[in-house]
Design a protein around this motif. Structure first.
Motif, PDB file in Angstrom:
ATOM      1  N   LEU A  86       0.847  -1.182   0.000  1.00 31.49           N
ATOM      2  CA  LEU A  86       0.000   0.000   0.000  1.00 31.49           C
ATOM      3  C   LEU A  86       0.882   1.231   0.000  1.00 31.49           C
ATOM      4  N   ARG A  87       0.451   2.260  -0.697  1.00 30.66           N
ATOM      5  CA  ARG A  87       1.195   3.511  -0.725  1.00 30.66           C
ATOM      6  C   ARG A  87       0.203   4.659  -0.670  1.00 30.66           C
ATOM      7  N   TYR A  88       0.521   5.667   0.126  1.00 33.71           N
ATOM      8  CA  TYR A  88      -0.250   6.897   0.159  1.00 33.71           C
ATOM      9  C   TYR A  88       0.582   7.972  -0.532  1.00 33.71           C
ATOM     10  N   THR A  89       0.144   8.387  -1.704  1.00 34.94           N
ATOM     11  CA  THR A  89       0.862   9.386  -2.489  1.00 34.94           C
ATOM     12  C   THR A  89       0.217  10.749  -2.272  1.00 34.94           C
ATOM     13  N   PRO A  90       1.000  11.760  -1.882  1.00 32.49           N
ATOM     14  CA  PRO A  90       0.415  13.093  -1.701  1.00 32.49           C
ATOM     15  C   PRO A  90      -0.242  13.596  -2.987  1.00 32.49           C
ATOM     16  N   SER A  91      -1.478  14.080  -2.864  1.00 36.46           N
ATOM     17  CA  SER A  91      -2.191  14.662  -4.002  1.00 36.46           C
ATOM     18  C   SER A  91      -2.330  16.173  -3.842  1.00 36.46           C
ATOM     19  N   SER A  92      -2.240  16.664  -2.613  1.00 36.65           N
ATOM     20  CA  SER A  92      -2.199  18.103  -2.348  1.00 36.65           C
ATOM     21  C   SER A  92      -1.509  18.315  -1.006  1.00 36.65           C
ATOM     22  N   MET A  93      -0.928  19.491  -0.839  1.00 36.62           N
ATOM     23  CA  MET A  93      -0.212  19.801   0.396  1.00 36.62           C
ATOM     24  C   MET A  93      -0.162  21.305   0.583  1.00 36.62           C
ATOM     25  N   THR A  94      -0.288  21.719   1.829  1.00 32.59           N
ATOM     26  CA  THR A  94       0.000  23.082   2.241  1.00 32.59           C
ATOM     27  C   THR A  94       1.020  22.983   3.364  1.00 32.59           C
ATOM     28  N   LEU A  95       2.114  23.728   3.245  1.00 36.18           N
ATOM     29  CA  LEU A  95       3.173  23.720   4.247  1.00 36.18           C
ATOM     30  C   LEU A  95       3.529  25.165   4.566  1.00 36.18           C
ATOM     31  N   LYS A  96       3.285  25.569   5.800  1.00 38.87           N
ATOM     32  CA  LYS A  96       3.627  26.916   6.252  1.00 38.87           C
ATOM     33  C   LYS A  96       4.929  26.814   7.040  1.00 38.87           C
ATOM     34  N   LEU A  97       5.991  27.406   6.493  1.00 40.11           N
ATOM     35  CA  LEU A  97       7.323  27.293   7.091  1.00 40.11           C
ATOM     36  C   LEU A  97       7.771  28.589   7.753  1.00 40.11           C
ATOM     37  N   THR A  98       8.506  28.422   8.842  1.00 40.87           N
ATOM     38  CA  THR A  98       9.261  29.504   9.456  1.00 40.87           C
ATOM     39  C   THR A  98      10.704  29.035   9.467  1.00 40.87           C
ATOM     40  N   VAL A  99      11.582  29.807   8.821  1.00 41.37           N
ATOM     41  CA  VAL A  99      12.966  29.401   8.619  1.00 41.37           C
ATOM     42  C   VAL A  99      13.895  30.450   9.228  1.00 41.37           C
ATOM     43  N   ASP A 100      14.886  29.985  10.001  1.00 42.73           N
ATOM     44  CA  ASP A 100      15.925  30.860  10.555  1.00 42.73           C
ATOM     45  C   ASP A 100      17.282  30.241  10.224  1.00 42.73           C
ATOM     46  N   PRO A 101      17.884  30.620   9.088  1.00 43.73           N
ATOM     47  CA  PRO A 101      19.161  30.023   8.687  1.00 43.73           C
ATOM     48  C   PRO A 101      20.291  30.260   9.683  1.00 43.73           C
TER      49      PRO A 101
END
Length: 139
Positions: A86-101
């Protein structure tokens, strides 16, 4: 594979997941490494027939604080189930990122819809949501 020690001076890495409306859980193995890209992984120790064994986000090194969707060239997502064949393949995604390099930290809130792949037949999958907060290690 190595994880950060919870007793280190940095904040311990955390990665949660909620499947459909069930109770959220935390992945016991959380890693964050930067090579050509930043790889952030939440996984279980043993796949053992679980709906969601591992989620991995791979981000370009020049990623910035913003909202990203599936198909954005700077963000990739992979989901792995512990269920055989069985595989669950992403069909939609929302990703809210906060990045501090400067602090080598990334946190994000995600929502992923999937389709179920089984023997070449594609049917509706599961909905995932959660968050992560990591300090990545250069490797």
């Amino acid at each position: 594979m190595s994880t950060q020690d919870k007793d280190s001076s940095r904040t311990a890495n955390a990665f949660t997941c909620q499947i459909e409306g069930a109770e959220a859980f935390s992945f016991p193995l959380v890693t964050a490494f930067r090579t050509q890209r930043i790889a952030i992984t939440g996984a279980d120790e043993i796949p053992a027939d679980q709906d969601m064994y591992k989620i991995e986000f791979t981000l370009d090194n020049d990623i910035v604080t913003a909202e990203y969707n599936l198909g954005h060239p700077k963000v990739r997502v992979d989901t792995v189930t512990g269920k055989a064949n069985l595989r669950y393949t992403p069909s939609s995604m929302t990703l809210k990122l906060t990045v501090d390099p400067s602090a080598k930290s990334v946190s994000g809130v995600y929502a992923i819809d999937t389709v179920q792949d089984y023997g070449g037949v594609i049917t509706p999958g599961i909905k995932l949501n959660g968050h992560f907060a990591v300090n990545y290690i250069d490797s």
